[in-house]
Motif scaffolding. Structure first.
Motif, PDB file in Angstrom:
ATOM      1  N   VAL A 144       1.061  -1.282  -0.136  1.00 61.22           N
ATOM      2  CA  VAL A 144       0.144  -0.042   0.111  1.00 61.22           C
ATOM      3  C   VAL A 144       0.888   1.108   0.035  1.00 61.22           C
ATOM      4  O   VAL A 144       1.826   1.141   0.617  1.00 61.22           O
ATOM      5  CB  VAL A 144      -1.057   0.012   1.326  1.00 61.22           C
ATOM      6  N   ASN A 145       0.507   2.332  -0.637  1.00 62.05           N
ATOM      7  CA  ASN A 145       1.165   3.282  -0.839  1.00 62.05           C
ATOM      8  C   ASN A 145       0.943   4.222   0.702  1.00 62.05           C
ATOM      9  O   ASN A 145       0.014   4.460   1.164  1.00 62.05           O
ATOM     10  CB  ASN A 145       0.500   4.429  -1.841  1.00 62.05           C
ATOM     11  N   SER A 146       2.040   4.537   1.342  1.00 63.25           N
ATOM     12  CA  SER A 146       2.037   5.059   2.452  1.00 63.25           C
ATOM     13  C   SER A 146       3.050   6.234   2.738  1.00 63.25           C
ATOM     14  O   SER A 146       3.974   6.276   2.050  1.00 63.25           O
ATOM     15  CB  SER A 146       2.421   3.921   3.831  1.00 63.25           C
ATOM     16  N   LYS A 147       2.890   7.226   3.879  1.00 62.35           N
ATOM     17  CA  LYS A 147       3.725   8.272   3.955  1.00 62.35           C
ATOM     18  C   LYS A 147       3.895   8.495   5.327  1.00 62.35           C
ATOM     19  O   LYS A 147       3.212   7.823   6.459  1.00 62.35           O
ATOM     20  CB  LYS A 147       3.089   9.529   3.595  1.00 62.35           C
ATOM     21  N   VAL A 148       5.200   8.972   6.174  1.00 64.45           N
ATOM     22  CA  VAL A 148       5.612   8.877   7.184  1.00 64.45           C
ATOM     23  C   VAL A 148       5.526  10.573   7.776  1.00 64.45           C
ATOM     24  O   VAL A 148       6.103  11.273   7.307  1.00 64.45           O
ATOM     25  CB  VAL A 148       6.974   8.474   7.669  1.00 64.45           C
ATOM     26  N   ALA A 149       4.669  10.828   9.072  1.00 65.23           N
ATOM     27  CA  ALA A 149       4.543  12.132   9.493  1.00 65.23           C
ATOM     28  C   ALA A 149       5.346  11.934  10.931  1.00 65.23           C
ATOM     29  O   ALA A 149       5.490  11.187  11.396  1.00 65.23           O
ATOM     30  CB  ALA A 149       3.094  12.274  10.050  1.00 65.23           C
ATOM     31  N   HIS A 150       6.187  13.123  10.938  1.00 63.89           N
ATOM     32  CA  HIS A 150       6.970  13.390  12.266  1.00 63.89           C
ATOM     33  C   HIS A 150       6.506  14.237  13.390  1.00 63.89           C
ATOM     34  O   HIS A 150       7.121  14.578  14.432  1.00 63.89           O
ATOM     35  CB  HIS A 150       8.564  13.601  11.782  1.00 63.89           C
ATOM     36  N   SER A 151       5.361  14.945  12.959  1.00 60.43           N
ATOM     37  CA  SER A 151       4.556  15.743  13.938  1.00 60.43           C
ATOM     38  C   SER A 151       3.392  15.607  13.557  1.00 60.43           C
ATOM     39  O   SER A 151       2.718  15.347  12.393  1.00 60.43           O
ATOM     40  CB  SER A 151       5.278  17.059  13.649  1.00 60.43           C
ATOM     41  N   SER A 152       2.127  16.393  14.321  1.00 59.97           N
ATOM     42  CA  SER A 152       0.898  16.360  14.121  1.00 59.97           C
ATOM     43  C   SER A 152       0.691  17.265  12.988  1.00 59.97           C
ATOM     44  O   SER A 152      -0.256  17.187  12.082  1.00 59.97           O
ATOM     45  CB  SER A 152       0.350  16.751  15.383  1.00 59.97           C
ATOM     46  N   ALA A 153       1.338  18.261  12.767  1.00 59.55           N
ATOM     47  CA  ALA A 153       1.141  19.166  11.636  1.00 59.55           C
ATOM     48  C   ALA A 153       1.383  18.506  10.265  1.00 59.55           C
ATOM     49  O   ALA A 153       0.640  18.808   9.457  1.00 59.55           O
ATOM     50  CB  ALA A 153       2.109  20.493  11.665  1.00 59.55           C
ATOM     51  N   GLU A 154       2.376  17.816  10.490  1.00 63.96           N
ATOM     52  CA  GLU A 154       2.603  16.910   9.153  1.00 63.96           C
ATOM     53  C   GLU A 154       1.682  16.021   8.842  1.00 63.96           C
ATOM     54  O   GLU A 154       1.358  15.668   7.712  1.00 63.96           O
ATOM     55  CB  GLU A 154       4.201  16.352   9.129  1.00 63.96           C
ATOM     56  N   ALA A 155       1.149  15.282   9.772  1.00 67.25           N
ATOM     57  CA  ALA A 155       0.198  14.400   9.856  1.00 67.25           C
ATOM     58  C   ALA A 155      -1.129  15.069   9.035  1.00 67.25           C
ATOM     59  O   ALA A 155      -1.583  14.544   8.339  1.00 67.25           O
ATOM     60  CB  ALA A 155      -0.187  13.653  11.063  1.00 67.25           C
ATOM     61  N   ALA A 156      -1.480  16.255   9.631  1.00 69.80           N
ATOM     62  CA  ALA A 156      -2.594  17.080   9.110  1.00 69.80           C
ATOM     63  C   ALA A 156      -2.505  17.240   7.621  1.00 69.80           C
ATOM     64  O   ALA A 156      -3.383  17.432   6.618  1.00 69.80           O
ATOM     65  CB  ALA A 156      -2.782  18.345   9.973  1.00 69.80           C
ATOM     66  N   LYS A 157      -1.232  17.581   7.159  1.00 67.16           N
ATOM     67  CA  LYS A 157      -0.814  18.105   5.901  1.00 67.16           C
ATOM     68  C   LYS A 157      -0.992  16.783   4.795  1.00 67.16           C
ATOM     69  O   LYS A 157      -1.806  16.939   3.929  1.00 67.16           O
ATOM     70  CB  LYS A 157       0.348  18.695   5.829  1.00 67.16           C
ATOM     71  N   LEU A 158      -0.568  15.634   5.563  1.00 68.35           N
ATOM     72  CA  LEU A 158      -0.605  14.543   4.681  1.00 68.35           C
ATOM     73  C   LEU A 158      -1.880  14.093   4.428  1.00 68.35           C
ATOM     74  O   LEU A 158      -2.434  13.373   3.326  1.00 68.35           O
ATOM     75  CB  LEU A 158       0.271  13.542   5.317  1.00 68.35           C
ATOM     76  N   ALA A 159      -2.745  14.214   5.615  1.00 69.61           N
ATOM     77  CA  ALA A 159      -4.370  13.864   5.442  1.00 69.61           C
ATOM     78  C   ALA A 159      -5.006  14.618   4.516  1.00 69.61           C
ATOM     79  O   ALA A 159      -5.736  14.088   3.683  1.00 69.61           O
ATOM     80  CB  ALA A 159      -4.784  13.564   6.826  1.00 69.61           C
ATOM     81  N   GLU A 160      -4.859  15.779   4.818  1.00 73.97           N
ATOM     82  CA  GLU A 160      -5.463  16.586   3.644  1.00 73.97           C
ATOM     83  C   GLU A 160      -4.977  16.555   2.005  1.00 73.97           C
ATOM     84  O   GLU A 160      -5.971  16.383   1.270  1.00 73.97           O
ATOM     85  CB  GLU A 160      -5.235  18.291   3.885  1.00 73.97           C
ATOM     86  N   GLN A 161      -3.795  16.207   1.931  1.00 69.54           N
ATOM     87  CA  GLN A 161      -3.396  15.694   0.597  1.00 69.54           C
ATOM     88  C   GLN A 161      -4.132  14.302  -0.029  1.00 69.54           C
ATOM     89  O   GLN A 161      -4.295  14.304  -0.676  1.00 69.54           O
ATOM     90  CB  GLN A 161      -1.854  15.728   0.358  1.00 69.54           C
ATOM     91  N   ALA A 162      -4.237  13.480   1.012  1.00 74.27           N
ATOM     92  CA  ALA A 162      -4.691  12.173   0.559  1.00 74.27           C
ATOM     93  C   ALA A 162      -6.080  12.301   0.294  1.00 74.27           C
ATOM     94  O   ALA A 162      -6.603  11.630  -0.740  1.00 74.27           O
ATOM     95  CB  ALA A 162      -4.566  11.188   1.733  1.00 74.27           C
TER      96      ALA A 162
END
Length: 697
Positions: A498-516
């Motif tokens: 599965v295509n996955s990404k790694v977040a190292h902060s809550s802000a980065e997690a928010a940004k990746l979720a919005e992009q997904a």
């Protein structure tokens, strides 16, 4: 020391035999080999060795091996363990080419015995001597009239000469098997007991028998294996040569494995791996002694294997026919129906018959025996049946029916599309033997007949050139990789992930979720936490930037409480996959056989049902499909209860890729766990949703 099977020729087909510890007292270990060699007319030189005798059984006796002037192909040592090395050291270097060590008291007895066996192995290695044993019963090469054994079984008559080679790690089982072969009229070409296997193993014997023109079928009894590659090579050689191998492997349970280890110092190993090995290389595993002999004997009588996994059943009893049909279903044998013309002919002749499969010809077959022959020949004419099984009960022993049964056997054998024929009848030994000479195997138990046909059916074998991939670059160091690293390794190996990404902060997690822009699964990324859910390190169905940021913080807070010392490399975000079937696949690196690949249904199925299959790496897509088909998972994957059919082809391709990677990385790889591996509906592929790769140093 030479290890190829060609070097065994002087052992198993010697021109000269020395018997060390030779005796004039019949019944002693040192007397029986000479007695048998003389009894069966061994054409080579027999050289007794015993410093206390001048003559043994009418033959001139020598004080030591070194007192014999010529070189010796085979030395049989019938001495206490403490004298064995001394006896070999008295020979000139290079004088002895091979030896059979009948003595016990070596590795099977404990540390001192293991040390004595190690000394023996060093001596043999230095002098280039091939060793059979110790702690064995020896061997018999019937066609060459070589009886290098102290077993009393052949003293009262030999088993008939035939084309079956038999090898057993256990001497006691080997002697029992020889006696059973003699009683059943099973023709043997060769028989051996390997004992502690200080040098020559069951695998060596199998490989030698593959090259032996007198042997067509190989029967083996195993307690364990120390060299997996050698056994794979031997079974592969047998499969390519078209020589069936029927094997009984003990140690299927924990208690059985302990008994095997204490018996002949064997390594019992993991039974699931042995089962996979036999399936993969086309060996036929017999689960009981009865099946062991039935299968070996039947293959010898038939001279062929069923060309397809189907059976035609003909019975004079509808009830027994149904019993045989149930057994066929258990054995995964198809029961093709009679074609319309064959049905019409049978019903025209016998109105009360059942023209299905099983075919019930009723008791009318006793009054009108020709109906049997016509039905059988008609079924052969269709080409639909890999084998035919005929139940005659006690009617087979009647004088009136006997000539017709013989004609039936002859007709089936002479038919242009001849197939294995199993006759289920109660017959005296002489009539059974006559039918088996005519190529029809006789069973008293109809269920045993069907089990034997099922065991002999065609199997997918390991491809001669198993696919192999280039090595995948692995991270340095040892231990578990985190999920992101594990998925990257698998992706490079050709396993879809599965295509996955790694977040190292809550802000980065928010940004990746919005992009997904879709629902996400979020998981802690840590090589120190293999079971993420147990530490509160998983959140599912996360949607939007806000939820992702909250989930990130919640995951770290929970993991901090449950695993305060764990290294944290971030949080992994991947799309939620909801419309597939969860499977599991993995790799275990066995100390004997190397990488072994596992497949099964994921979730509770693998934990509770243990519905999994195994194959030794590497293998091709055909083997991968057979892995899938062995499990109960197949019914769900094919679309049970109205569900869409899963992409089975994609699963098979992934298993094949995983096996190639495991083989290429076998020196570094400790294990792989891919769970879940989701199969999407047919045509949409499959992918790993989670993985754990563990490396060796």
């Amino acid at each position: 020391m030479t290890t190829d099977s060609a070097s065994l020729q002087t052992l198993f087909s010697p021109a000269s035999i020395a018997v060390v510890g030779a005796s004039n007292t019949l019944g002693k270990v040192g007397a029986t080999p000479i007695q048998l060699l003389k009894q069966y007319g061994y054409p080579g030189r027999i050289l007794p060795v015993n410093p206390k005798e001048h003559e043994v059984q009418g033959l001139a006796c020598h004080a030591t091996l070194g007192h014999i002037e010529q070189d010796i192909d085979l030395a049989i040592l019938a001495l206490p363990a403490r004298h064995v090395c001394e006896a070999l050291e008295q020979a000139r270097p290079g004088q002895i080419r091979s030896a059979v060590l009948l003595s016990s008291g070596f590795a099977e007895t404990g540390p001192e015995g293991r040390a004595a066996q190690a000394r023996l192995e060093r001596l043999a290695g230095e002098r280039g001597i091939r060793l059979l044993g110790p702690n064995c019963l020896g061997f018999m090469n019937m066609r060459e009239r070589v009886y290098a054994t102290f077993s009393p079984a052949p003293l009262k008559g030999a088993a008939p000469l035939g084309h079956v080679g038999m090898v057993s790690q256990s001497g006691a089982f080997g002697a029992y098997a020889y006696t059973m072969a003699k009683q059943r009229g099973l023709g043997l070409s060769f028989w051996a007991s390997t004992g502690n296997e200080s040098d020559v193993t069951v695998a060596d014997c199998i490989e030698w028998l593959v090259a032996d023109p007198a042997t067509r079928i190989i029967m083996a009894y195993m307690e364990g294996c120390k060299n997996g590659e050698k056994l794979k090579r031997a079974l592969d050689a047998a499969a390519r040569a078209g020589k069936p191998v029927v094997v009984t492997k003990i140690g299927r349970t924990a208690s059985g494995a302990r008994a095997a280890a204490s018996h002949t110092a064997a390594l019992a190993g993991d039974d699931a791996i042995y089962d996979a090995l036999f399936r993969q290389y086309g060996a036929i595993r017999a689960r009981s002694i009865e099946d062991f002999f039935n299968i070996g004997h039947a293959l010898s009588v038939w001279g062929r294997r069923p060309p397809q996994a189907s059976v035609g059943i003909v019975s004079i009893s509808g009830g027994v026919g149904a019993l045989m049909a149930d057994e066929a279903d258990d054995g995964k044998l198809a029961l093709p129906a009679l074609p319309p013309e064959a049905r019409r002919k049978l019903l025209d002749r016998t109105a009360f018959a059942s023209a299905d499969n099983p075919v019930d010809v009723t008791g009318q077959a006793v009054a009108d025996p020709a109906v049997l022959q016509e039905t059988i020949v008609g079924m052969l004419d269709t080409g639909r049946y890999g084998a035919l099984a005929v139940f005659l009960a006690a009617a087979g022993s009647t004088d009136a029916l006997w000539p017709h049964i013989c004609e039936l056997a002859d007709a089936a054998r002479r038919h242009p599309d001849a197939r294995p024929l199993a006759l289920c009848a109660l017959l005296p030994d002489e009539k059974r033997a006559e039918l088996e000479r005519r190529g029809a195997m006789v069973f008293s138990d109809p269920s045993a007949a069907i089990r034997t046909i099922a065991a002999a059916r065609p199997r997918i074998q390991a491809s001669p050139q198993a696919p192999q991939a280039a090595a995948v670059e692995l991270p340095a160091g040892a231990g578990a990789l985190d999920e992101a690293q594990s998925m990257q390794v698998l992706a490079r190996a050709g396993v879809p992930v599965v295509n996955s990404k790694v977040a190292h902060s809550s802000a980065e997690a928010a940004k990746l979720a919005e992009q997904a822009g879709c629902a996400l699964a979020m998981k802690i990324l840590s090589a120190d936490i293999p079971h993420k859910s147990d530490a509160g390190g998983v959140r599912l169905d996360v949607s939007g930037a806000g939820d992702a940021a909250q989930a990130y913080d919640a995951i770290l807070e929970s993991v901090g409480r449950h695993a305060p010392g764990a290294r944290i490399d971030g949080v992994l975000l991947a799309p939620m996959i909801k419309d597939g079937t969860e499977c599991i696949m993995g790799v275990h690196v066995d100390s004997v056989f190397g990488p072994v690949v596992m497949f099964g249904l994921g979730g509770i199925f693998v934990e509770v049902l243990k519905d999994v299959s195994f194959r030794l790496a590497p293998f091709d897509v055909a083997q991968a499909r057979s892995m899938i088909e062995e499990t109960r998972a197949l019914a769900l994957l094919e679309g049970a209860r109205g569900q869409p059919r899963a992409d089975i082809d994609a699963i098979a391709q992934a298993l094949c890729a995983l096996s190639q990677f495991a083989h290429a990385a076998r020196d570094r790889l400790a294990s792989v766990d891919v769970n879940p591996f989701v199969a999407l509906p047919a045509g949409r592929g499959a992918m790993a949703l989670d993985a754990l790769v563990v490396l060796k140093a």
